[in-house]
Design a protein around this motif. Structure first.
Motif, PDB file in Angstrom:
ATOM      1  N   TYR A  24       0.798  -1.409   0.226  1.00  0.00           N
ATOM      2  CA  TYR A  24       0.156   0.038   0.008  1.00  0.00           C
ATOM      3  C   TYR A  24       0.618   1.173   0.124  1.00  0.00           C
ATOM      4  O   TYR A  24       0.681   2.229  -0.910  1.00  0.00           O
ATOM      5  CB  TYR A  24      -0.736  -0.063   1.327  1.00  0.00           C
ATOM      6  N   ILE A  25       2.006   1.269   0.861  1.00  0.00           N
ATOM      7  CA  ILE A  25       2.763   2.456   0.884  1.00  0.00           C
ATOM      8  C   ILE A  25       3.415   2.784  -0.569  1.00  0.00           C
ATOM      9  O   ILE A  25       3.682   3.783  -0.923  1.00  0.00           O
ATOM     10  CB  ILE A  25       3.736   2.465   2.164  1.00  0.00           C
ATOM     11  N   THR A  26       3.967   1.550  -1.180  1.00  0.00           N
ATOM     12  CA  THR A  26       4.589   1.695  -2.356  1.00  0.00           C
ATOM     13  C   THR A  26       3.325   2.370  -3.219  1.00  0.00           C
ATOM     14  O   THR A  26       4.135   3.146  -4.286  1.00  0.00           O
ATOM     15  CB  THR A  26       4.898   0.376  -2.934  1.00  0.00           C
ATOM     16  N   LEU A  27       2.309   1.798  -3.403  1.00  0.00           N
ATOM     17  CA  LEU A  27       1.461   2.433  -4.212  1.00  0.00           C
ATOM     18  C   LEU A  27       1.409   3.985  -3.950  1.00  0.00           C
ATOM     19  O   LEU A  27       1.339   4.693  -4.899  1.00  0.00           O
ATOM     20  CB  LEU A  27      -0.021   1.726  -4.255  1.00  0.00           C
ATOM     21  N   CYS A  28       0.952   4.349  -2.719  1.00  0.00           N
ATOM     22  CA  CYS A  28       1.070   5.626  -2.334  1.00  0.00           C
ATOM     23  C   CYS A  28       2.239   6.536  -2.688  1.00  0.00           C
ATOM     24  O   CYS A  28       2.001   7.825  -3.127  1.00  0.00           O
ATOM     25  CB  CYS A  28       0.639   5.827  -0.876  1.00  0.00           C
TER      26      CYS A  28
END
Length: 259
Positions: A24-28
């Motif tokens: 999720y953080i990589t996507l953000c």
């Protein structure tokens, strides 16, 4: 190793949570438009061979591992508890090494949180030229108040402290003690690294002054980061006491051997 089913499931669950958070953080991260600023002193520190400490608020940790400088080994000090296990599982996936530990919890006498070992590991990492990030108000607060641990380690190693602030425009604030900033995709964000702050000496008054200087710089930098993305500033906790809770034990007789 604890091989009981409950312990194994708990460990698996924390690793799984870390993997999901990483995705999720990589996507953000990839969908956020970032503005990155480094003070001239930070550029000079990165060009040199000396290690240094990075001070960041606990509630701005989500993107911190992604900001690790290239070409320098980076470490993150993470508390040795179950919540810390999730953060550790996440941080490892970003190529950041771990230092686990914090001081003993006064409410849980006899429980070793590896505070001394964490301090020793931090000293070694800095003296080997590493960059060590510390959540200076974690893991239990007071929120947005720098504890003395980072100042004591800075004095012990003669390492500078770089204040580091992250903010995003639409990130959501969690209902945790620190109001953790949860990123969202397709946002606008800023990362600011302020001028390094050198230690002022090893005595109690010098360490106290150093702690105050780090807090003032990190507070000002965070206010600027929030202003740049149009985010409302958040209040700090009123309680400045209980510095020993969750931070490094700063008593002179508890400091690691510098040799």
């Amino acid at each position: 190793m604890d091989l009981r089913p409950r312990a194994l499931f708990g460990a698996f669950g924390r690793e799984a949570a870390g993997a999901l958070a990483w995705g999720y953080i990589t996507l953000c991260w990839r969908t956020t438009r970032w503005r990155v600023e480094r003070a001239p002193g930070v550029e000079a520190a990165l060009a040199g061979a000396e290690g240094f400490l990075v001070a960041v608020w606990h509630n701005r940790l989500a993107f911190s591992a992604l900001a690790a400088p290239e070409g320098r080994r980076s470490w993150a000090m993470i508390s040795a508890n179950r919540d810390g296990d999730v953060i550790a599982a996440l941080t490892r996936r970003f190529g950041v090494s771990l230092i686990r530990g914090s001081s003993a919890d006064p409410g849980k006498p006899g429980k070793d949180k590896q505070g001394r070992a964490a301090a020793v590991a931090t000293v070694r990492a800095v003296r080997e030229g590493g960059v060590v990030a510390i959540a200076v108000d974690g893991p239990r607060g007071p929120r947005l108040r720098v504890k003395p641990g980072v100042a004591a380690l800075s004095a012990l190693t003669s390492a500078q402290v770089v204040p580091f602030a992250i903010s995003t425009r639409r990130g959501r604030r969690a209902g945790s003690w620190d109001g953790f900033l949860i990123p969202v995709p397709f946002d606008r964000g800023v990362m600011l690294a302020g001028e390094p702050i050198a230690p002022r000496g090893a005595g109690p008054e010098a360490v106290a002054a150093h702690r105050a200087a780090v807090e003032a710089a990190l507070t000002a930098l965070t206010l600027r980061a929030d202003a740049l993305v149009g985010r409302e500033p958040e209040p700090a906790a009123d309680d400045r006491g209980a510095w020993d809770e969750g931070g490094l034990d700063d008593r002179p007789d508890a400091r690691p051997d510098a040799k």
